[in-house]
Motif scaffolding. Sequence first.
Motif, PDB file in Angstrom:
ATOM      1  N   GLU A 128       0.834  -1.209   0.000  1.00  0.00           N
ATOM      2  CA  GLU A 128       0.000   0.000   0.000  1.00  0.00           C
ATOM      3  C   GLU A 128       0.866   1.256   0.000  1.00  0.00           C
ATOM      4  O   GLU A 128       0.543   2.245  -0.681  1.00  0.00           O
ATOM      5  N   LEU A 129       1.968   1.230   0.738  1.00  0.00           N
ATOM      6  CA  LEU A 129       2.879   2.378   0.765  1.00  0.00           C
ATOM      7  C   LEU A 129       3.532   2.576  -0.596  1.00  0.00           C
ATOM      8  O   LEU A 129       3.696   3.713  -1.057  1.00  0.00           O
ATOM      9  N   MET A 130       3.914   1.471  -1.246  1.00  0.00           N
ATOM     10  CA  MET A 130       4.468   1.563  -2.600  1.00  0.00           C
ATOM     11  C   MET A 130       3.446   2.181  -3.549  1.00  0.00           C
ATOM     12  O   MET A 130       3.779   3.042  -4.366  1.00  0.00           O
ATOM     13  N   CYS A 131       2.201   1.729  -3.448  1.00  0.00           N
ATOM     14  CA  CYS A 131       1.146   2.274  -4.310  1.00  0.00           C
ATOM     15  C   CYS A 131       0.971   3.772  -4.075  1.00  0.00           C
ATOM     16  O   CYS A 131       0.825   4.545  -5.027  1.00  0.00           O
ATOM     17  N   GLU A 132       1.004   4.169  -2.831  1.00  0.00           N
ATOM     18  CA  GLU A 132       0.869   5.600  -2.518  1.00  0.00           C
ATOM     19  C   GLU A 132       1.994   6.392  -3.173  1.00  0.00           C
ATOM     20  O   GLU A 132       1.768   7.450  -3.772  1.00  0.00           O
ATOM     21  N   ASN A 133       3.208   5.883  -3.074  1.00  0.00           N
ATOM     22  CA  ASN A 133       4.353   6.574  -3.679  1.00  0.00           C
ATOM     23  C   ASN A 133       4.275   6.596  -5.206  1.00  0.00           C
ATOM     24  O   ASN A 133       4.782   7.528  -5.840  1.00  0.00           O
ATOM     25  N   LEU A 134       3.648   5.583  -5.789  1.00  0.00           N
ATOM     26  CA  LEU A 134       3.514   5.511  -7.244  1.00  0.00           C
ATOM     27  C   LEU A 134       2.301   6.282  -7.760  1.00  0.00           C
ATOM     28  O   LEU A 134       2.107   6.394  -8.979  1.00  0.00           O
ATOM     29  N   GLY A 135       1.484   6.790  -6.846  1.00  0.00           N
ATOM     30  CA  GLY A 135       0.280   7.504  -7.259  1.00  0.00           C
ATOM     31  C   GLY A 135      -0.855   6.590  -7.675  1.00  0.00           C
ATOM     32  O   GLY A 135      -1.756   7.002  -8.412  1.00  0.00           O
ATOM     33  N   LEU A 136      -0.844   5.355  -7.170  1.00  0.00           N
ATOM     34  CA  LEU A 136      -1.884   4.383  -7.487  1.00  0.00           C
ATOM     35  C   LEU A 136      -2.843   4.234  -6.299  1.00  0.00           C
ATOM     36  O   LEU A 136      -2.514   4.616  -5.179  1.00  0.00           O
ATOM     37  N   GLU A 137      -4.001   3.665  -6.561  1.00  0.00           N
ATOM     38  CA  GLU A 137      -4.890   3.306  -5.458  1.00  0.00           C
ATOM     39  C   GLU A 137      -4.157   2.364  -4.522  1.00  0.00           C
ATOM     40  O   GLU A 137      -3.406   1.489  -4.971  1.00  0.00           O
ATOM     41  N   LYS A 138      -4.366   2.507  -3.212  1.00  0.00           N
ATOM     42  CA  LYS A 138      -3.526   1.780  -2.259  1.00  0.00           C
ATOM     43  C   LYS A 138      -3.652   0.263  -2.354  1.00  0.00           C
ATOM     44  O   LYS A 138      -2.725  -0.458  -1.998  1.00  0.00           O
ATOM     45  N   SER A 139      -4.756  -0.223  -2.881  1.00  0.00           N
ATOM     46  CA  SER A 139      -4.946  -1.679  -3.011  1.00  0.00           C
ATOM     47  C   SER A 139      -4.523  -2.202  -4.380  1.00  0.00           C
ATOM     48  O   SER A 139      -4.748  -3.376  -4.691  1.00  0.00           O
ATOM     49  N   TYR A 140      -3.908  -1.368  -5.213  1.00  0.00           N
ATOM     50  CA  TYR A 140      -3.641  -1.750  -6.607  1.00  0.00           C
ATOM     51  C   TYR A 140      -2.772  -3.000  -6.699  1.00  0.00           C
ATOM     52  O   TYR A 140      -3.080  -3.931  -7.449  1.00  0.00           O
ATOM     53  N   ILE A 141      -1.661  -3.040  -5.968  1.00  0.00           N
ATOM     54  CA  ILE A 141      -0.758  -4.194  -6.068  1.00  0.00           C
ATOM     55  C   ILE A 141      -1.456  -5.457  -5.579  1.00  0.00           C
ATOM     56  O   ILE A 141      -1.397  -6.502  -6.246  1.00  0.00           O
ATOM     57  N   LYS A 142      -2.115  -5.377  -4.435  1.00  0.00           N
ATOM     58  CA  LYS A 142      -2.800  -6.562  -3.912  1.00  0.00           C
ATOM     59  C   LYS A 142      -3.835  -7.072  -4.898  1.00  0.00           C
ATOM     60  O   LYS A 142      -3.928  -8.287  -5.157  1.00  0.00           O
ATOM     61  N   GLU A 143      -4.614  -6.166  -5.476  1.00  0.00           N
ATOM     62  CA  GLU A 143      -5.638  -6.583  -6.433  1.00  0.00           C
ATOM     63  C   GLU A 143      -5.013  -7.128  -7.712  1.00  0.00           C
ATOM     64  O   GLU A 143      -5.506  -8.109  -8.281  1.00  0.00           O
ATOM     65  N   ALA A 144      -3.909  -6.509  -8.174  1.00  0.00           N
ATOM     66  CA  ALA A 144      -3.233  -7.015  -9.374  1.00  0.00           C
ATOM     67  C   ALA A 144      -2.660  -8.404  -9.137  1.00  0.00           C
ATOM     68  O   ALA A 144      -2.623  -9.240 -10.060  1.00  0.00           O
ATOM     69  N   PHE A 145      -2.202  -8.663  -7.914  1.00  0.00           N
ATOM     70  CA  PHE A 145      -1.605  -9.956  -7.577  1.00  0.00           C
ATOM     71  C   PHE A 145      -2.645 -11.034  -7.300  1.00  0.00           C
ATOM     72  O   PHE A 145      -2.318 -12.222  -7.266  1.00  0.00           O
ATOM     73  N   SER A 146      -3.886 -10.646  -7.091  1.00  0.00           N
ATOM     74  CA  SER A 146      -4.893 -11.593  -6.617  1.00  0.00           C
ATOM     75  C   SER A 146      -5.464 -12.429  -7.742  1.00  0.00           C
ATOM     76  O   SER A 146      -5.849 -11.910  -8.795  1.00  0.00           O
ATOM     77  N   GLY A 147      -5.525 -13.726  -7.496  1.00  0.00           N
ATOM     78  CA  GLY A 147      -6.339 -14.604  -8.318  1.00  0.00           C
ATOM     79  C   GLY A 147      -7.685 -14.742  -7.642  1.00  0.00           C
ATOM     80  O   GLY A 147      -8.131 -13.857  -6.904  1.00  0.00           O
ATOM     81  N   SER A 148      -8.332 -15.859  -7.840  1.00  0.00           N
ATOM     82  CA  SER A 148      -9.642 -16.065  -7.239  1.00  0.00           C
ATOM     83  C   SER A 148      -9.557 -16.164  -5.718  1.00  0.00           C
ATOM     84  O   SER A 148     -10.542 -15.950  -5.017  1.00  0.00           O
TER      85      SER A 148
END
Length: 301
Positions: A128-148
């Motif tokens: 979430e901190l990485m996403c904040e620094n990148l200007g992305l929604e804070k859940s972006y990485i988790k959601e991108a990494f998520s399968g079912s």
Amino acid sequence: MEIPVIDFSKLEGEDRSATMALLHRACEKWGFFMIENHGIDTNLMDNVKQLVIQHYEANMKQRFYESELPMSLEKKESISNTDWESTFFLWHRPSSNIYEIEGLSKDLCKAVDGYIDQLIKLAENLSELMCENLGLEKSYIKEAFSGSQGPSVGTKVAIYPQCPRPELVRGLREHTDAGGIILLLQDEKVPGLEFFKDGHWVKIPPSKNNRIFVNTGDQIEILSNGMYKSIQHRVMAEKDGNRLSIATFYNPAGEAIISPASKLLYPCHLRFQDYLNLYSKTKFAEKGPRFESAKTLANGH
């Protein structure tokens, strides 16, 4: 060369901005850093390390030294296609195999489960901190990494045994990590880990006071469109002592589709005259919003 250290206790209060900036530079310029005051129970971390060492001594050490690899070193043969390590791998998410690994004590399984529960929270906080620094929604990485069933989490447990001829073999050969965020609980005394930066191999010191060592893998570099780096690293065999490494991988699920975040991409396939028309209206405004508008133009809108 001093490795960046991120103090998570400074993320609250007046030091937050400077701490976030340090984290951003570490991801952007280094691809690796240490975290202190991370909130994980240090007694639990010590217990995991102690129990892993006990398991190695009782179940893995003799088998390793009786394998072909040490025999090759006795013949003074240089070895380039095998690593001087004794390992096993554990899956935690979406499902666990820890109770299926032969010889693991119940105490070790319980301690690892407790440690991983806390470590996953740290990994998600860090994402979430990485996403904040990148200007992305804070859940972006988790959601991108998520399968079912969410992201994939596993741990490589390794002992790099004392080596009589370290000049003939690597503990672990040069590589980058395929996945996402790697969180390493490592030895407090024995060195060996090295990362390649600015044309030189940087020696990573043993982790004092249960700091967590972090590096970013290939999927973070892809997702960030190259802003954050996946760095080549290796483990050198050591003559004095065994090195402990417990590396947990917070990775995309196998079915996850990873690509650069669209917000981090430059406009492409855009007619220059269309860009000039946009530029004439926004010349004295911020460049970022102009690029976002140019993306929309490039998509035919």
